[in-house]
Design a protein around this motif. Structure first.
Motif, short mmCIF file in Angstrom:
data_model
loop_
_atom_site.label_atom_id
_atom_site.label_comp_id
_atom_site.label_asym_id
_atom_site.label_seq_id
_atom_site.Cartn_x
_atom_site.Cartn_y
_atom_site.Cartn_z
N ASP A 1 0.83 -1.21 0.00
CA ASP A 1 0.00 0.00 0.00
C ASP A 1 0.86 1.26 0.00
O ASP A 1 0.61 2.21 -0.75
CB ASP A 1 -0.95 0.01 1.20
N GLN A 2 1.88 1.28 0.84
CA GLN A 2 2.78 2.43 0.91
C GLN A 2 3.50 2.61 -0.42
O GLN A 2 3.61 3.73 -0.94
CB GLN A 2 3.79 2.23 2.04
N TYR A 3 3.98 1.52 -1.00
CA TYR A 3 4.68 1.57 -2.29
C TYR A 3 3.77 2.12 -3.38
O TYR A 3 4.18 2.96 -4.19
CB TYR A 3 5.19 0.17 -2.65
N ALA A 4 2.52 1.67 -3.40
CA ALA A 4 1.56 2.14 -4.41
C ALA A 4 1.34 3.65 -4.27
O ALA A 4 1.29 4.37 -5.29
CB ALA A 4 0.24 1.40 -4.28
N ARG A 5 1.23 4.15 -3.05
CA ARG A 5 1.04 5.60 -2.84
C ARG A 5 2.27 6.38 -3.32
O ARG A 5 2.14 7.42 -3.98
CB ARG A 5 0.76 5.89 -1.36
N ILE A 6 3.45 5.88 -2.98
CA ILE A 6 4.68 6.55 -3.40
C ILE A 6 4.79 6.55 -4.92
O ILE A 6 5.09 7.58 -5.54
CB ILE A 6 5.92 5.89 -2.76
N CYS A 7 4.51 5.41 -5.54
CA CYS A 7 4.60 5.31 -7.00
C CYS A 7 3.59 6.21 -7.68
O CYS A 7 3.89 6.83 -8.71
CB CYS A 7 4.43 3.86 -7.45
N GLN A 8 2.42 6.33 -7.12
CA GLN A 8 1.40 7.22 -7.71
C GLN A 8 1.89 8.67 -7.66
O GLN A 8 1.76 9.41 -8.65
CB GLN A 8 0.08 7.07 -6.96
N ARG A 9 2.46 9.06 -6.54
CA ARG A 9 2.97 10.43 -6.40
C ARG A 9 4.13 10.66 -7.39
O ARG A 9 4.20 11.69 -8.06
CB ARG A 9 3.42 10.65 -4.96
#
Length: 158
Positions: A140-148
């Motif tokens: 979940d954290q990785y997905a948020r970072i990648c989206q940003r």
């Protein structure tokens, strides 16, 4: 004729390096941030918190992207480690040789074939020894970072 330095921090200084060496070719090696974070935690020279290491990866990716934007596009070659050591690695290997203007050599090819393997890259290492809940939180954290990062135009590992 050539100088090679594998210091990851050089990507953040691409703009300054380009001013000093206007003909440089910058090889931007990217890797799954979860594996990078797991590597940092396992080494003992960085944080021992995988979530903090993942945030730091995101910050470094953005800093490198910003610095690399100052270089002419034909002087930047981005290669994903997981792809380089995978089945399509020969294409990226050839692309790297062409980018730096060198011919393939037996010793170099031998190193690539025998040392640049999926096992040696520790792909997926971040999942090792983590329960499903922890893996999910990291995903979940990785997905948020990648989206940003994607929103900022950063080239991401796939």
């Amino acid at each position: 004729q050539r100088w090679v330095d594998t210091t990851p921090d050089n990507a953040y200084r691409a703009d300054a390096l380009h001013r000093m060496f206007p003909d440089l070719t910058m090889i931007n090696m990217i890797r799954d941030g979860r594996d990078v974070a797991a590597s940092v935690v396992s080494r003992g020279w960085g944080t021992n918190d995988i979530h903090k290491a993942l945030d730091e990866w995101g910050a470094r990716m953005l800093a490198a992207h910003r610095a690399l934007q100052s270089l002419p596009p034909d002087q930047v070659v981005t290669v994903q480690l997981e792809r380089l050591v995978g089945p399509e690695g020969d294409q990226d290997y050839e692309r790297l040789l062409a980018a730096v203007g060198i011919a393939d050599a037996g010793a170099m090819r031998g190193f690539f074939d025998h040392e640049m393997t999926t096992e040696a890259s520790h792909s997926g290492r971040w999942r090792r020894d983590l329960d499903q809940d922890r893996q999910s939180r990291i995903d979940d954290q990785y997905a948020r970072i990648c989206q940003r990062l994607s929103g900022a135009g950063v080239t991401l590992p796939t």
